[in-house]
Design a protein around this motif. Sequence first.
Motif, PDB file in Angstrom:
ATOM      1  N   VAL A 170      41.856  52.985  59.064  1.00 56.89           N
ATOM      2  CA  VAL A 170      42.562  52.834  60.345  1.00 56.89           C
ATOM      3  C   VAL A 170      43.842  52.025  60.163  1.00 56.89           C
ATOM      4  CG1 VAL A 170      42.408  51.770  62.632  1.00 56.89           C
ATOM      5  CG2 VAL A 170      40.500  53.137  61.765  1.00 56.89           C
ATOM      6  N   ASP A 171      43.804  51.056  59.242  1.00 63.35           N
ATOM      7  CA  ASP A 171      44.985  50.237  58.959  1.00 63.35           C
ATOM      8  C   ASP A 171      45.848  50.826  57.839  1.00 63.35           C
ATOM      9  OD1 ASP A 171      44.307  48.364  60.881  1.00 63.35           O
ATOM     10  OD2 ASP A 171      43.133  47.149  59.490  1.00 63.35           O
ATOM     11  N   ALA A 172      45.533  52.061  57.431  1.00 62.75           N
ATOM     12  CA  ALA A 172      46.282  52.751  56.365  1.00 62.75           C
ATOM     13  C   ALA A 172      46.259  51.991  55.055  1.00 62.75           C
ATOM     14  CB  ALA A 172      47.724  53.019  56.803  1.00 62.75           C
ATOM     15  N   GLN A 173      45.205  51.240  54.816  1.00 63.01           N
ATOM     16  CA  GLN A 173      45.014  50.556  53.527  1.00 63.01           C
ATOM     17  C   GLN A 173      44.207  51.503  52.622  1.00 63.01           C
ATOM     18  OE1 GLN A 173      43.242  46.898  55.390  1.00 63.01           O
ATOM     19  NE2 GLN A 173      44.781  45.839  54.161  1.00 63.01           N
ATOM     20  N   TRP A 174      44.888  52.509  52.109  1.00 63.74           N
ATOM     21  CA  TRP A 174      44.198  53.595  51.415  1.00 63.74           C
ATOM     22  C   TRP A 174      43.533  53.138  50.129  1.00 63.74           C
ATOM     23  CZ3 TRP A 174      43.945  56.403  55.333  1.00 63.74           C
ATOM     24  CH2 TRP A 174      45.044  56.689  56.139  1.00 63.74           C
ATOM     25  N   ASP A 175      44.176  52.215  49.416  1.00 63.35           N
ATOM     26  CA  ASP A 175      43.559  51.720  48.182  1.00 63.35           C
ATOM     27  C   ASP A 175      42.241  51.011  48.471  1.00 63.35           C
ATOM     28  OD1 ASP A 175      44.963  49.766  49.531  1.00 63.35           O
ATOM     29  OD2 ASP A 175      45.563  48.675  47.718  1.00 63.35           O
ATOM     30  N   ASP A 208      46.557  50.938  43.389  1.00 63.94           N
ATOM     31  CA  ASP A 208      47.222  51.560  44.543  1.00 63.94           C
ATOM     32  C   ASP A 208      47.871  52.895  44.165  1.00 63.94           C
ATOM     33  OD1 ASP A 208      47.942  51.813  47.170  1.00 63.94           O
ATOM     34  OD2 ASP A 208      49.683  50.504  47.053  1.00 63.94           O
ATOM     35  N   PHE A 209      47.171  53.657  43.334  1.00 61.64           N
ATOM     36  CA  PHE A 209      47.586  55.008  42.930  1.00 61.64           C
ATOM     37  C   PHE A 209      48.981  55.013  42.300  1.00 61.64           C
ATOM     38  CE2 PHE A 209      44.709  55.435  46.596  1.00 61.64           C
ATOM     39  CZ  PHE A 209      43.659  56.083  45.963  1.00 61.64           C
ATOM     40  N   HIS A 210      49.225  54.034  41.455  1.00 61.34           N
ATOM     41  CA  HIS A 210      50.515  53.975  40.757  1.00 61.34           C
ATOM     42  C   HIS A 210      50.701  55.260  39.941  1.00 61.34           C
ATOM     43  CE1 HIS A 210      53.738  52.700  38.059  1.00 61.34           C
ATOM     44  NE2 HIS A 210      53.944  51.678  38.887  1.00 61.34           N
ATOM     45  N   PRO A 211      51.854  55.920  40.082  1.00 65.36           N
ATOM     46  CA  PRO A 211      52.039  57.231  39.442  1.00 65.36           C
ATOM     47  C   PRO A 211      51.972  57.219  37.925  1.00 65.36           C
ATOM     48  CG  PRO A 211      54.117  56.392  40.350  1.00 65.36           C
ATOM     49  CD  PRO A 211      53.022  55.512  40.874  1.00 65.36           C
ATOM     50  N   GLU A 212      52.179  56.074  37.290  1.00 62.15           N
ATOM     51  CA  GLU A 212      52.152  56.019  35.828  1.00 62.15           C
ATOM     52  C   GLU A 212      50.809  55.546  35.270  1.00 62.15           C
ATOM     53  OE1 GLU A 212      55.415  53.707  34.431  1.00 62.15           O
ATOM     54  OE2 GLU A 212      56.944  54.939  35.415  1.00 62.15           O
ATOM     55  N   SER A 213      49.819  55.418  36.153  1.00 58.04           N
ATOM     56  CA  SER A 213      48.510  54.946  35.710  1.00 58.04           C
ATOM     57  C   SER A 213      47.792  56.021  34.892  1.00 58.04           C
ATOM     58  CB  SER A 213      47.648  54.566  36.914  1.00 58.04           C
ATOM     59  OG  SER A 213      46.323  54.275  36.507  1.00 58.04           O
ATOM     60  N   TRP A 214      47.189  55.595  33.778  1.00 55.95           N
ATOM     61  CA  TRP A 214      46.401  56.521  32.955  1.00 55.95           C
ATOM     62  C   TRP A 214      45.139  56.976  33.675  1.00 55.95           C
ATOM     63  CZ3 TRP A 214      47.657  58.933  28.521  1.00 55.95           C
ATOM     64  CH2 TRP A 214      48.774  58.476  27.836  1.00 55.95           C
ATOM     65  N   PHE A 260      39.632  62.155  57.510  1.00 57.28           N
ATOM     66  CA  PHE A 260      40.506  61.321  58.346  1.00 57.28           C
ATOM     67  C   PHE A 260      41.684  60.797  57.537  1.00 57.28           C
ATOM     68  CE2 PHE A 260      41.749  57.051  59.714  1.00 57.28           C
ATOM     69  CZ  PHE A 260      42.066  57.256  61.048  1.00 57.28           C
ATOM     70  N   ALA A 261      41.408  60.332  56.319  1.00 54.48           N
ATOM     71  CA  ALA A 261      42.467  59.783  55.476  1.00 54.48           C
ATOM     72  C   ALA A 261      43.487  60.852  55.107  1.00 54.48           C
ATOM     73  CB  ALA A 261      41.857  59.176  54.215  1.00 54.48           C
ATOM     74  N   LEU A 262      43.007  62.038  54.795  1.00 54.38           N
ATOM     75  CA  LEU A 262      43.910  63.128  54.426  1.00 54.38           C
ATOM     76  C   LEU A 262      44.844  63.460  55.579  1.00 54.38           C
ATOM     77  CD1 LEU A 262      44.517  65.102  52.099  1.00 54.38           C
ATOM     78  CD2 LEU A 262      42.854  66.671  53.105  1.00 54.38           C
ATOM     79  N   PHE A 263      44.306  63.432  56.789  1.00 53.51           N
ATOM     80  CA  PHE A 263      45.094  63.758  57.979  1.00 53.51           C
ATOM     81  C   PHE A 263      46.102  62.657  58.311  1.00 53.51           C
ATOM     82  CE2 PHE A 263      45.712  63.674  62.603  1.00 53.51           C
ATOM     83  CZ  PHE A 263      46.123  64.976  62.834  1.00 53.51           C
ATOM     84  N   ALA A 265      26.066  52.852  54.770  1.00 56.90           N
ATOM     85  CA  ALA A 265      26.642  52.894  56.113  1.00 56.90           C
ATOM     86  C   ALA A 265      27.603  51.723  56.324  1.00 56.90           C
ATOM     87  CB  ALA A 265      25.529  52.859  57.157  1.00 56.90           C
ATOM     88  N   VAL A 266      27.262  50.574  55.754  1.00 56.22           N
ATOM     89  CA  VAL A 266      28.142  49.406  55.845  1.00 56.22           C
ATOM     90  C   VAL A 266      29.430  49.658  55.076  1.00 56.22           C
ATOM     91  CG1 VAL A 266      28.368  46.940  55.367  1.00 56.22           C
ATOM     92  CG2 VAL A 266      26.154  47.885  56.090  1.00 56.22           C
ATOM     93  N   PHE A 267      29.297  50.194  53.872  1.00 54.53           N
ATOM     94  CA  PHE A 267      30.486  50.488  53.074  1.00 54.53           C
ATOM     95  C   PHE A 267      31.349  51.548  53.757  1.00 54.53           C
ATOM     96  CE2 PHE A 267      27.490  49.259  49.479  1.00 54.53           C
ATOM     97  CZ  PHE A 267      27.925  47.944  49.471  1.00 54.53           C
ATOM     98  N   ALA A 268      30.698  52.485  54.447  1.00 54.63           N
ATOM     99  CA  ALA A 268      31.446  53.497  55.199  1.00 54.63           C
ATOM    100  C   ALA A 268      32.259  52.849  56.312  1.00 54.63           C
ATOM    101  CB  ALA A 268      30.483  54.539  55.778  1.00 54.63           C
ATOM    102  N   MET A 269      31.657  51.909  57.022  1.00 52.53           N
ATOM    103  CA  MET A 269      32.397  51.218  58.090  1.00 52.53           C
ATOM    104  C   MET A 269      33.562  50.422  57.523  1.00 52.53           C
ATOM    105  SD  MET A 269      33.039  50.467  61.150  1.00 52.53           S
ATOM    106  CE  MET A 269      31.664  51.172  62.069  1.00 52.53           C
ATOM    107  N   LEU A 270      33.343  49.723  56.410  1.00 52.84           N
ATOM    108  CA  LEU A 270      34.427  48.966  55.791  1.00 52.84           C
ATOM    109  C   LEU A 270      35.558  49.897  55.345  1.00 52.84           C
ATOM    110  CD1 LEU A 270      32.305  46.449  53.678  1.00 52.84           C
ATOM    111  CD2 LEU A 270      33.583  45.965  55.780  1.00 52.84           C
ATOM    112  N   ALA A 271      35.189  51.070  54.810  1.00 56.82           N
ATOM    113  CA  ALA A 271      36.195  52.048  54.404  1.00 56.82           C
ATOM    114  C   ALA A 271      36.962  52.573  55.615  1.00 56.82           C
ATOM    115  CB  ALA A 271      35.520  53.201  53.662  1.00 56.82           C
ATOM    116  N   MET A 272      36.249  52.800  56.726  1.00 61.18           N
ATOM    117  CA  MET A 272      36.903  53.304  57.927  1.00 61.18           C
ATOM    118  C   MET A 272      37.867  52.282  58.504  1.00 61.18           C
ATOM    119  SD  MET A 272      36.920  56.118  59.606  1.00 61.18           S
ATOM    120  CE  MET A 272      37.960  56.608  60.992  1.00 61.18           C
ATOM    121  N   LEU A 273      37.475  51.021  58.507  1.00 61.73           N
ATOM    122  CA  LEU A 273      38.365  49.970  59.000  1.00 61.73           C
ATOM    123  C   LEU A 273      39.647  49.902  58.165  1.00 61.73           C
ATOM    124  CD1 LEU A 273      35.786  47.136  59.773  1.00 61.73           C
ATOM    125  CD2 LEU A 273      37.044  48.542  61.429  1.00 61.73           C
TER     126      LEU A 273
END
Length: 233
Positions: free
Chosen positions: A29-34, A198-204, A86-89, A18-26
């Motif tokens: 919200v700031d669009a820090q997807w990585d 950060d989801f670099h397109p050339e990452s293996w 939420f992230a997808l949206f 639940a704590v990790f979920a809150m950290l992920a949600m925060l």
Amino acid sequence: MTIQMRALLVHLLTATGAVFAMLAMLAAVDAQWDLMFLWLVVAFFVDGIDGPLARKYNVKTNAPEFDGVLLDLIIDYLTYVFIPAFALFKSGLMDGWTGWFAIIVITFASAMYFADTRMKTKDNSFSGFPGCWNMLVLVIFALEPNFWVSLSLVSLLALAMFLPLKFVHPVRTERWRPLTLPMALAWTFFAGWAAWVDFHPESWAHWGLIVTSLYLTFAGMAQQAIPERAARG
């Protein structure tokens, strides 16, 4: 340390999700997807180890004051469904009406699936797609497919939640577990790697995600198609 204390510690470990979920949600919200996905990967790892520990220390008997199954489902809904939707949206990867369609279908269908008493099969696999939207959304972030592809995947997997299709549990499904468990661990590694760069397109890491995701998606259906007696030789 008594067995009762160890069983209680397992519940406390589960609750950290639940704590990790809150950290992920925060982060979301700031669009820090990585950063969001890194926290979700940590939660995914905890979810993978707390079950075996709960069975090892028999938490139902030694710490019955807390319902571990209910606790796990609450956290899974947050980390597997709500935050990824939420992230997808908000990311714009599914824009306009497709984004609204995705969040409504994902959250509604998953709520019904998580409450379905028929979600587990006799061999401890899942009956229907088990609502692991965190895995799909992470792959979408990594590969950035055309939104029609994303829409099709969301629609097919939402429908698959209520079809008699088998999806393996990486830990509890015994058949092919020597392959399934390493695949699940590899997926966790590649997911963390993809988020870290950060989801670099050339990452293996992207190729690793594709291979492991395909296996985890279709292994259960392959088991349905291949009789176990034939599989044993």
